[in-house]
Design a protein around this motif. Structure first.
Motif, PDB file in Angstrom:
ATOM      1  N   PHE A 286     -17.769   1.490   1.449  1.00 53.10           N
ATOM      2  CA  PHE A 286     -17.937   2.293   0.088  1.00 53.10           C
ATOM      3  C   PHE A 286     -19.480   2.923   0.254  1.00 53.10           C
TER       4      PHE A 286
ATOM      5  N   SER B 197      -9.428   7.319   1.562  1.00 50.92           N
ATOM      6  CA  SER B 197      -9.857   6.191   2.216  1.00 50.92           C
ATOM      7  C   SER B 197     -10.640   5.035   1.170  1.00 50.92           C
ATOM      8  N   ILE B 198     -11.542   5.592   0.324  1.00 54.61           N
ATOM      9  CA  ILE B 198     -12.231   4.841  -0.503  1.00 54.61           C
ATOM     10  C   ILE B 198     -11.473   4.094  -1.575  1.00 54.61           C
TER      11      ILE B 198
ATOM     12  N   THR C 253     -11.036   0.653  -9.412  1.00 52.55           N
ATOM     13  CA  THR C 253     -11.188   1.586  -8.474  1.00 52.55           C
ATOM     14  C   THR C 253     -11.831   2.869  -9.125  1.00 52.55           C
TER      15      THR C 253
ATOM     16  N   ASN D 101     -13.906   2.356   6.525  1.00 50.08           N
ATOM     17  CA  ASN D 101     -14.053   3.185   5.411  1.00 50.08           C
ATOM     18  C   ASN D 101     -14.953   2.280   4.332  1.00 50.08           C
TER      19      ASN D 101
ATOM     20  N   GLN E 253     -15.464   3.008  -8.302  1.00 49.28           N
ATOM     21  CA  GLN E 253     -15.561   3.798  -6.803  1.00 49.28           C
ATOM     22  C   GLN E 253     -15.590   5.026  -7.003  1.00 49.28           C
TER      23      GLN E 253
ATOM     24  N   ARG F  71     -21.680  13.624   2.932  1.00 50.25           N
ATOM     25  CA  ARG F  71     -20.844  13.828   3.896  1.00 50.25           C
ATOM     26  C   ARG F  71     -19.945  12.594   4.087  1.00 50.25           C
ATOM     27  N   TRP F  72     -18.660  12.652   3.971  1.00 46.95           N
ATOM     28  CA  TRP F  72     -18.023  11.418   4.192  1.00 46.95           C
ATOM     29  C   TRP F  72     -17.417  11.317   5.511  1.00 46.95           C
TER      30      TRP F  72
ATOM     31  N   MET G 237       0.789  -1.071   0.031  1.00 45.48           N
ATOM     32  CA  MET G 237       0.055   0.233  -0.116  1.00 45.48           C
ATOM     33  C   MET G 237       1.062   1.091   0.071  1.00 45.48           C
TER      34      MET G 237
ATOM     35  N   ALA H 169      -8.052   3.423  -1.372  1.00 47.98           N
ATOM     36  CA  ALA H 169      -7.178   2.573  -0.476  1.00 47.98           C
ATOM     37  C   ALA H 169      -8.158   1.308  -0.061  1.00 47.98           C
ATOM     38  N   GLY H 170      -9.224   1.418   0.234  1.00 43.20           N
ATOM     39  CA  GLY H 170     -10.231   0.444   0.461  1.00 43.20           C
ATOM     40  C   GLY H 170     -10.178  -0.490  -0.669  1.00 43.20           C
ATOM     41  N   SER H 171     -10.495   0.021  -1.674  1.00 48.55           N
ATOM     42  CA  SER H 171     -10.696  -0.440  -3.078  1.00 48.55           C
ATOM     43  C   SER H 171      -9.424  -1.514  -3.308  1.00 48.55           C
ATOM     44  N   LEU H 172      -8.429  -0.788  -3.318  1.00 47.66           N
ATOM     45  CA  LEU H 172      -7.201  -1.011  -3.774  1.00 47.66           C
ATOM     46  C   LEU H 172      -6.766  -2.502  -2.822  1.00 47.66           C
ATOM     47  N   ALA H 173      -6.891  -2.302  -1.527  1.00 49.93           N
ATOM     48  CA  ALA H 173      -6.579  -3.149  -0.650  1.00 49.93           C
ATOM     49  C   ALA H 173      -7.279  -4.462  -0.896  1.00 49.93           C
ATOM     50  N   LEU H 174      -8.342  -4.431  -1.728  1.00 52.60           N
ATOM     51  CA  LEU H 174      -9.116  -5.596  -2.150  1.00 52.60           C
ATOM     52  C   LEU H 174      -8.551  -6.401  -3.225  1.00 52.60           C
TER      53      LEU H 174
END
Lengths: 302, 299
Positions: free
Chosen positions: A141, B182-183, B197, A139, B201, B298-299, A97, B185-190
């Motif tokens: 989606f 973070s969105i 991504t 986080n 996303q 709002r994130w 990462m 990162a979350g996608s890439l981490a999967l």
């Protein structure tokens, strides 16, 4: 002897996981298993991940200096240490990462089952499919709960007809199914913080990784939600290798089989570098710490 | 230890008495409000004036009939309205994909520390400030003549696309940037690829913002007359465009044409068409605001 048995058991588990079956208690509950680990050897044999002389840089700045660290299979390894000692940085090098941060680079070897994931012909995407990650701040989606879970399997090309099963199984494993089974089409962002984090864990499990990295997963959660995540981690450790960064030493003591203590050292040029000070079975770290570790875990600094 | 502050009798009440904001404070506030009123009064005066002037001709003949030089009482602006629609829809089809692609490159792939990307970035900001007449000259020289597309709908649409492209790029970038890291990162981490991504996303989450920016950009394009005058939008035309290679006129140019006529009736017609144009702009902007509020996250 115990170690041998454990290993056999793990192979069984691994096989059933690969066949997509739900693994139901292979005879080891969490406490019993923890007791088993107590007797496990200090040496990590056949590590899933093995760091050899790893340095992590941000540009010219050396954030982490020379870490040698093996990660044992189907155990929980905790990284503890004061802020700014490079725990998270090191964790992010486990699934590349850090690649996303301009200027970040890793020296040394990060061996995953013997393969250096920073090798020239290694695909970072393939690494991340095997080494999942749960982040400090949940986080989810901005999609439905179902789509949050299904996202990973979908990008990996799993067929549509498997999806319902994968979603239910992942949410069940993350101890979230009963809470959300009637509202799978509602937004994942509408859940509470603790539920969101379990959703993120379920999302991670859905792609069936080998290792799950958790970067302070309970940092933004209340104690009850934290306890749920900790229970969950113990259960997941039966099938997955987990590496967790935590600021909470009680958490490390509660969940981790092994603990690595990091600290920030100041070099001659007055620059701070993260270093690994001590790595051992958790109970040894907490019962017989080295001096600097003791200062930290007893609250004298950090 | 004694307290630092020892209240005596009514002293506290007196000290805390609200005597209203000081004079300077009030004066400053009025000065700021005066600045605001200049804009509001001008806008209201403009609207009232145009409305009073054009109201008598705000009848269905305005959009049912074609322009006429000899019979202002029967003249309409159908060809201009249809021309505007043709040009704006074509502009949207051209500038939106191009603008969004450029924005994705700059946000997701570009590296702000690289010299080339920085130069591109600064120039896009500059392009947004280039006067529209300059785009008209470019369109005339390159699109109409060098590409030999002539005085057609497609020439106008390409030129207006160039004109609003910087605005589309800048607003799309903002929408893309608003999607938290973070969105990604979350996608890439999967194990998702960068492209997955972005496509699954980042883009869905930023579409409302992109659409809002694009509508505002198009509402600028629909009111443009200057570049199209250079491009030879025909000022007097009595048929609707029937394709991209058709001659055309647009509403602002029709207004310009009528205003430059000497007879009073045409002034009224121009005002009526102004009202229609303003109404269209208002609807577009309102839709943009609606989109923004409905999908604001709002994130």
């Amino acid at each position: 002897m115990v170690k041998r048995e454990l290993t056999n058991q793990m192979e069984e588990v691994e096989m059933s996981v690969e066949m997509g079956d739900q693994v139901l208690g292979s005879g080891t509950t969490a406490p019993a298993r923890a007791a088993g680990v107590t007797k496990a050897s200090r040496q990590v044999s056949d590590p899933v991940m093995d760091l050899q002389k790893v340095h992590v840089f941000y540009g010219d700045y050396e954030a982490v200096r020379e870490v040698d660290l093996p990660i044992a299979s189907r155990e929980i390894t905790a990284f503890i240490g004061p802020s700014g000692c490079g725990k998270s940085t090191l964790l992010r090098s486990f699934n590349r990462m850090n690649d996303l941060i301009p200027g970040a680079r890793v020296e040394g070897k990060v061996l995953y089952h013997g393969v250096d994931i920073y090798g020239p012909d290694v695909d970072a995407i393939e690494v991340r499919r095997r080494v999942g990650m749960v982040f400090q701040k949940p986080n989810p989606f901005p999609k439905s709960i179902f789509d949050n879970i299904a996202y990973g399997p979908r990008v990996l090309g799993r067929s549509k007809k498997d999806m319902d099963g994968i979603v239910e199984q992942s949410l069940t494993r993350a101890a979230l199914w009963d809470e959300v089974k009637d509202k799978l089409d509602e937004s994942g962002m509408a859940l509470s913080g603790g539920q969101q984090q379990r959703l993120c864990i379920a999302r991670c499990i859905a792609v069936n990784p080998d290792i799950i990295l958790m970067d302070e997963p309970c940092a933004s959660l209340d104690p009850i939600a934290t306890a749920k995540i900790e229970d969950l981690m113990r259960e997941l450790a039966e099938d997955y290798t987990i590496v967790i960064v935590t600021h909470n030493m009680q958490q490390a003591a509660r969940v981790a089989d092994r603990t690595a203590f990091f600290t920030a050292e100041v070099d001659g040029q007055n620059v701070r570098h993260g270093r690994l000070v001590e790595f051992d079975l958790t109970e040894d770290i907490f019962l017989n710490p080295r001096r600097s570790t003791e200062d930290y875990i007893s609250g004298r600094f950090g | 230890m004694t307290a630092v502050f020892t209240p005596i009798g009514d002293q506290v009440k007196q000290d805390l008495q609200d005597t209203g904001p000081p004079l300077k404070d009030r004066g400053f506030r009025w000065m700021l409000f005066a600045g605001l009123s200049v804009g509001i009064i001008t806008l209201v005066a403009l609207l009232v004036f145009v409305f009073l002037e054009g109201y008598p001709r705000l009848t269905p003949t305005l959009w049912q009939n074609m322009p006429s030089i000899r019979f202002p009482e029967k003249a309409g602006a159908q060809s201009a309205i249809m021309g505007s629609i043709w040009v704006i829809v074509t502009t949207a089809v051209i500038c939106m994909p191009v603008g969004v692609m450029a924005a994705i490159y700059l946000e997701e792939y570009g590296n702000p520390t690289r010299r080339f990307d920085r130069i591109v970035e600064i120039n896009i900001q500059n392009l947004a400030a280039v006067p529209s007449i300059v785009y008209g000259i470019l369109g005339l020289g390159v699109i109409a003549r060098a590409f030999a597309l002539g005085q057609t709908v497609i020439t106008a649409a390409l030129t207006l696309s160039l004109l609003v492209l910087p605005v589309v790029i800048i607003s799309s970038r903002e929408a893309i940037r608003a999607v938290p890291q973070s969105i990604r990162a979350g996608s890439l981490a999967l194990g998702a690829t960068r492209w997955q991504t972005i496509w699954k996303q980042v883009l869905p989450a930023s579409i409302p913002g992109i659409a809002t920016g694009a509508i505002l950009a198009l509402s600028r394009a629909i009111g443009e007359a200057a570049p199209l005058l250079l491009l030879g939008a025909v000022t007097f035309i009595t048929f609707n465009p029937d394709g991209l290679m058709s001659s055309y006129t647009v509403m602002p140019i029709q207004i310009y044409n009528w205003i430059s006529q000497s007879r009073e009736e045409f002034q009224v017609l121009a005002a009526a068409l102004c009202i229609l144009l303003l109404a269209i702009l208002l609807v577009m902007n309102a839709f943009a605001i609606y989109l923004r509020n409905k999908f604001q996250r709002r994130w």
